[in-house]
Design a protein around this motif. Sequence first.
Motif, PDB file in Angstrom:
ATOM      1  N   TYR A  57     116.806  35.322 118.070  1.00 44.34           N
ATOM      2  CA  TYR A  57     116.394  33.891 118.905  1.00 44.34           C
ATOM      3  C   TYR A  57     115.935  32.929 119.732  1.00 44.34           C
ATOM      4  O   TYR A  57     115.345  31.646 119.285  1.00 44.34           O
ATOM      5  CB  TYR A  57     116.816  34.064 120.238  1.00 44.34           C
ATOM      6  CG  TYR A  57     117.334  33.136 121.425  1.00 44.34           C
ATOM      7  CD1 TYR A  57     118.515  32.337 121.237  1.00 44.34           C
ATOM      8  CD2 TYR A  57     115.726  32.963 122.348  1.00 44.34           C
ATOM      9  CE1 TYR A  57     118.135  30.575 122.394  1.00 44.34           C
ATOM     10  CE2 TYR A  57     115.914  31.980 123.131  1.00 44.34           C
ATOM     11  CZ  TYR A  57     117.003  30.713 123.404  1.00 44.34           C
ATOM     12  OH  TYR A  57     116.980  29.640 123.693  1.00 44.34           O
ATOM     13  N   ASP A  58     114.372  33.284 118.892  1.00 42.60           N
ATOM     14  CA  ASP A  58     112.879  33.502 119.040  1.00 42.60           C
ATOM     15  C   ASP A  58     112.379  33.884 117.918  1.00 42.60           C
ATOM     16  O   ASP A  58     111.049  34.430 118.119  1.00 42.60           O
ATOM     17  CB  ASP A  58     112.172  34.075 120.270  1.00 42.60           C
ATOM     18  CG  ASP A  58     111.378  32.832 120.259  1.00 42.60           C
ATOM     19  OD1 ASP A  58     111.323  31.892 119.508  1.00 42.60           O
ATOM     20  OD2 ASP A  58     109.819  33.909 121.253  1.00 42.60           O
ATOM     21  N   GLY A 110     118.777  30.166 117.219  1.00 46.28           N
ATOM     22  CA  GLY A 110     117.205  30.288 117.358  1.00 46.28           C
ATOM     23  C   GLY A 110     116.763  29.306 118.601  1.00 46.28           C
ATOM     24  O   GLY A 110     116.984  28.274 118.497  1.00 46.28           O
ATOM     25  N   ARG A 111     116.475  29.593 119.827  1.00 47.66           N
ATOM     26  CA  ARG A 111     116.337  29.009 120.501  1.00 47.66           C
ATOM     27  C   ARG A 111     116.643  27.632 120.861  1.00 47.66           C
ATOM     28  O   ARG A 111     117.321  26.273 121.085  1.00 47.66           O
ATOM     29  CB  ARG A 111     114.228  28.115 119.934  1.00 47.66           C
ATOM     30  CG  ARG A 111     113.859  28.937 120.269  1.00 47.66           C
ATOM     31  CD  ARG A 111     112.835  28.704 120.556  1.00 47.66           C
ATOM     32  NE  ARG A 111     111.142  29.332 120.188  1.00 47.66           N
ATOM     33  CZ  ARG A 111     109.914  29.304 118.885  1.00 47.66           C
ATOM     34  NH1 ARG A 111     110.085  27.952 118.663  1.00 47.66           N
ATOM     35  NH2 ARG A 111     109.213  30.304 119.490  1.00 47.66           N
ATOM     36  N   GLY A 116     120.133  26.487 113.392  1.00 51.37           N
ATOM     37  CA  GLY A 116     119.400  27.077 112.670  1.00 51.37           C
ATOM     38  C   GLY A 116     117.869  26.732 112.252  1.00 51.37           C
ATOM     39  O   GLY A 116     117.937  25.698 112.398  1.00 51.37           O
ATOM     40  N   TYR A 117     117.072  27.915 112.108  1.00 49.88           N
ATOM     41  CA  TYR A 117     116.076  26.537 111.283  1.00 49.88           C
ATOM     42  C   TYR A 117     115.760  27.589 110.668  1.00 49.88           C
ATOM     43  O   TYR A 117     115.285  28.151 109.874  1.00 49.88           O
ATOM     44  CB  TYR A 117     114.664  27.651 112.692  1.00 49.88           C
ATOM     45  CG  TYR A 117     114.691  27.272 114.004  1.00 49.88           C
ATOM     46  CD1 TYR A 117     113.872  25.978 114.633  1.00 49.88           C
ATOM     47  CD2 TYR A 117     115.410  27.767 114.941  1.00 49.88           C
ATOM     48  CE1 TYR A 117     113.738  25.555 115.625  1.00 49.88           C
ATOM     49  CE2 TYR A 117     115.558  27.377 116.088  1.00 49.88           C
ATOM     50  CZ  TYR A 117     115.147  25.868 116.426  1.00 49.88           C
ATOM     51  OH  TYR A 117     114.825  25.176 117.695  1.00 49.88           O
ATOM     52  N   ALA A 118     114.860  26.673 108.893  1.00 52.31           N
ATOM     53  CA  ALA A 118     114.190  26.505 107.772  1.00 52.31           C
ATOM     54  C   ALA A 118     113.857  27.609 107.438  1.00 52.31           C
ATOM     55  O   ALA A 118     113.746  28.686 106.181  1.00 52.31           O
ATOM     56  CB  ALA A 118     114.598  25.524 106.803  1.00 52.31           C
ATOM     57  N   LEU A 119     112.087  27.039 108.254  1.00 54.07           N
ATOM     58  CA  LEU A 119     111.205  27.982 107.758  1.00 54.07           C
ATOM     59  C   LEU A 119     112.109  29.833 108.245  1.00 54.07           C
ATOM     60  O   LEU A 119     111.497  29.853 107.400  1.00 54.07           O
ATOM     61  CB  LEU A 119     110.219  27.832 108.740  1.00 54.07           C
ATOM     62  CG  LEU A 119     109.309  28.405 109.117  1.00 54.07           C
ATOM     63  CD1 LEU A 119     108.333  28.722 107.555  1.00 54.07           C
ATOM     64  CD2 LEU A 119     107.748  27.824 110.648  1.00 54.07           C
TER      65      LEU A 119
END
Length: 649
Positions: A57-58, A110-111, A116-119
């Motif tokens: 998640y973080d 994620g948050r 989603g977050y690519a990084l």
Amino acid sequence: MSRIFTPIVVLAMFAMLQTQAQKTVSQWKANYDAQYASGKGSSSQSHARSLSNSGFYDQQQYFLSYYIHGAVKMWQATGDIKYFNEARLLIDNSIATTVTLSNGRKGWPGRGSNVGYALWDSFWAREVTYLLRVLDESPDFRQNTSGVQNWFNSTLSWVQENIWNRYYQAGLGHIERVNAHMASHWARIGLHLWKITGQTAQYKEVYENFCYKGMSTQGGASFRGNLRLNPNNNSAYVWNTDWNNSYIQDTSHGNVVIQTVVDGFKENEYWNQTDINRFLSTLKNVVWRSEDVQKNREFVDGSGGYFLQGRMHAWLTLGQYDASVQNRIESNYFKVGISYDNSAYYGNEAYGIAAYNAAVLYENGPKFPEADVDDKPDPPIDDEACDNGLDNEDASVDLNGGVLATGLDAAQTTTDANGSPCAIRLVNNDGGQPWAKYQITVDLAANDISPGDELEFSIDGNGSGGRARIEVVENARPNTWEIGHNFGNGWSTHTQRVTVPSGIATLDIWIYSNFNSSSAGSARYDNLSVRKTGQGTGGDDDEPDPPIDDEACDNGLDNEDASVDLNGGVLATGLDAAQTTTDANGSPCAIRLVNNDGGQPWAKYQITVDLAANDISPGDELEFSIDGNGSGEGPVSRSSRTQGPTLGR
């Protein structure tokens, strides 16, 4: 006397450097195990397992990647399956926590984001694909260890679909990121997936566009274009974080760029020994100088003071190429229990890297991938079938056998061949001999070969255990290539035709055990064929160059105006060679640029004018002058001659 005595002193000092530390793989393993069992903070098994089950998640997948990398490196170094199993468990736990995102693929929200977050995801995925690539090159382990082949297949498919396809199909802006380190994550993933699958579209393109071809969404910027020599130390590289050249790269995030370069170098894809040496200089002489002890500078130009502990682990991968770096890792990097303790921040990654380096430098290489291990005995040899592992398969040209050259230790007959009864295995057991080779001479007169005749050279190469390369040179002279080709791991064939130039007596085949590497290594070759195919149809660039006056021609393209320092040049965008030649335009020597490969229309030689180093200011006027000769366009190779740049104010 001095010419005899001085090398002895230098060699003795080198031997002292090589043997000063030599902490064993087993000792590094003990450090790793003690730390992983400790339960302390961000360097323990309990913390790793907690991250892997968190649901990410973080940003937890970002930090979990350090644990995965450390476990994989320790498995490679020791061969102990418990480290492979630990990395596999952390990956399986990660995938088990995914949910279906708004785009229909699996991932971690994620948050509160449902895409989603690519990084974060790419940071995790680059270590997963690294493990998959090691498994790809370890077929015995993969196929003979229960469940591993199925796990390899399913994990590869999952990463392709839910990481790569999810972000690539959302747009290149998710891949070609605004900062060098962020874009390098995807370049490294692309390199691994390209080598595993053989798929050049997307995977190869992303890797090469980042490295040198240019990224379309970043105005054609590339990491090569971002690199320059440090004005305070011209043996070291410096680069910017962003593609607009606004900020110098911080050492911490520079970690991941180094990993991409090192992986590319090991795959023989674009990055070369000169690059590795310059990154090593950045490490040793700029960001982690001997007087810094265990601390590192904040930015890759050495500025910014000291940065947070443990943020330089991946730079240590360069230690596999330099024993002095490994010595410093042992003596300085780990200062356990003090206020600046590198081991306290995901120190298992650093211990795994140190163990891998020790395996490379001191213990005959890592256990995995199997392609890097060349200690398996060859099957019994049929002496009648294998009296020579590399006879010419076309009897019309007599090659008269071959000789060891430039430090090569052995040329062994082996039945580990490519469809024939036997092959040849070239072995060099010594470091510091990057040009160790086997030389096979084609005597032109003895074979009734005349200028203008066309010869076809064909050979199979296998770089497992080293770096396989073939060159065909004139009169056994360096830098006179008619052919220059590198082979990868596994068997492949290279075939190329050459028009015989006038004024030479021999064409010499040079095949290498571990080309352009300072480490020991070996390579295999099979199915050599040299045959006359008729009259050549190449361009105008087949005339031999006269003998070179080494003192007059130490560099064929120095600036003829000494007021501006050009600091030499580098091969770029696929160029194979920059050769000194006396086929010049009124001066003692010129430079001949050669590219032997098709599909590389932008192959070039890059010479940099460092404005600050030359005290050149905005508004100054510069004059550029150079002679050029484009003869050499033809179906066999392309080359051009350039002479005498003049750059002055």
